[in-house]
Enzyme design. Structure first.
Site, mmCIF file in Angstrom:
data_model
loop_
_atom_site.group_PDB
_atom_site.id
_atom_site.type_symbol
_atom_site.label_atom_id
_atom_site.label_comp_id
_atom_site.label_asym_id
_atom_site.label_seq_id
_atom_site.Cartn_x
_atom_site.Cartn_y
_atom_site.Cartn_z
ATOM 1 C CG HIS A 87 -22.909 8.385 37.511
ATOM 2 N ND1 HIS A 87 -23.380 7.089 37.516
ATOM 3 C CD2 HIS A 87 -23.392 8.944 36.380
ATOM 4 C CE1 HIS A 87 -24.125 6.884 36.440
ATOM 5 N NE2 HIS A 87 -24.132 7.999 35.731
ATOM 6 C CD GLU A 129 -22.235 6.559 42.591
ATOM 7 O OE1 GLU A 129 -22.481 7.612 41.942
ATOM 8 O OE2 GLU A 129 -22.960 5.552 42.531
ATOM 9 C CB CYS A 158 -24.766 2.407 37.794
ATOM 10 S SG CYS A 158 -23.331 3.445 37.366
ATOM 11 C CB CYS A 194 -20.462 4.016 40.130
ATOM 12 S SG CYS A 194 -20.923 5.567 39.299
#
Length: 167
Positions: free
Chosen positions: A55, A57, A85, A88
């Protein structure tokens, strides 16, 4: 509350999201800021990298940790175009970020209050300040446009497959 610096850094995260979009990845981008300077950027790449943890992040956190020479990132702010999410959010808490700023909310997996709020959990030993809704309209529109395009592509491919099988 949006301030000029939050908008400036969210624009950089938005530019990173567009990099993901060019790779046909969900357009989410992130930047890590320390002492008023961007030290790392990241964008979604789970499809390209065959990695469910890739992701935006996580990419930005990993890069920032390398630049700053520490797995802990106290004093840093992470800007991301979509509400993080749970995965993260957990990484952000472990990194000891001072602050997280996000754009659009994520009603399906958001861990800053949309589905769950990990940052509000009092039992955790670190607490990170959260600011949401910075450039929310622009960030949300980028995601909506991406999924509209993706659905149209899927329908087109389905029609071609259907036609090919009949002829």
């Amino acid at each position: 509350m949006q301030n000029d610096l939050d908008i400036q850094f969210m624009q950089e995260a938005f530019a990173s999201a567009k990099k993901a979009q060019k790779l046909d990845e969900v357009p989410v981008g992130a930047v890590v800021v320390y002492e008023g300077q961007i030290v790392a950027t990241g964008h979604n790449q789970p499809i390209k990298n065959h990695d469910p943890t890739a992701h935006a992040e996580i990419a930005a956190l990993r890069a920032a940790a390398q630049v700053l020479g520490n797995y802990r990132l106290p004093g840093c702010t992470l800007y991301v175009t979509l509400e993080p999410c749970a995965m993260c959010a957990g990484a952000m808490l472990h990194a000891r970020l001072a602050r997280v700023v996000y754009g659009a909310t994520d009603p399906k997996t958001g861990a800053c209050g949309s589905v769950i709020n990990l940052f509000a959990e009092e039992k955790l030993n670190h607490h990170t300040a959260i600011t949401g809704g910075v450039m929310a309209d622009e960030c949300g529109q980028l995601l909506r446009d991406f999924f509209i395009h993706r659905r149209a592509q899927a329908i087109h491919e389905s029609l071609i497959t259907d036609y090919s099988q009949k002829h």
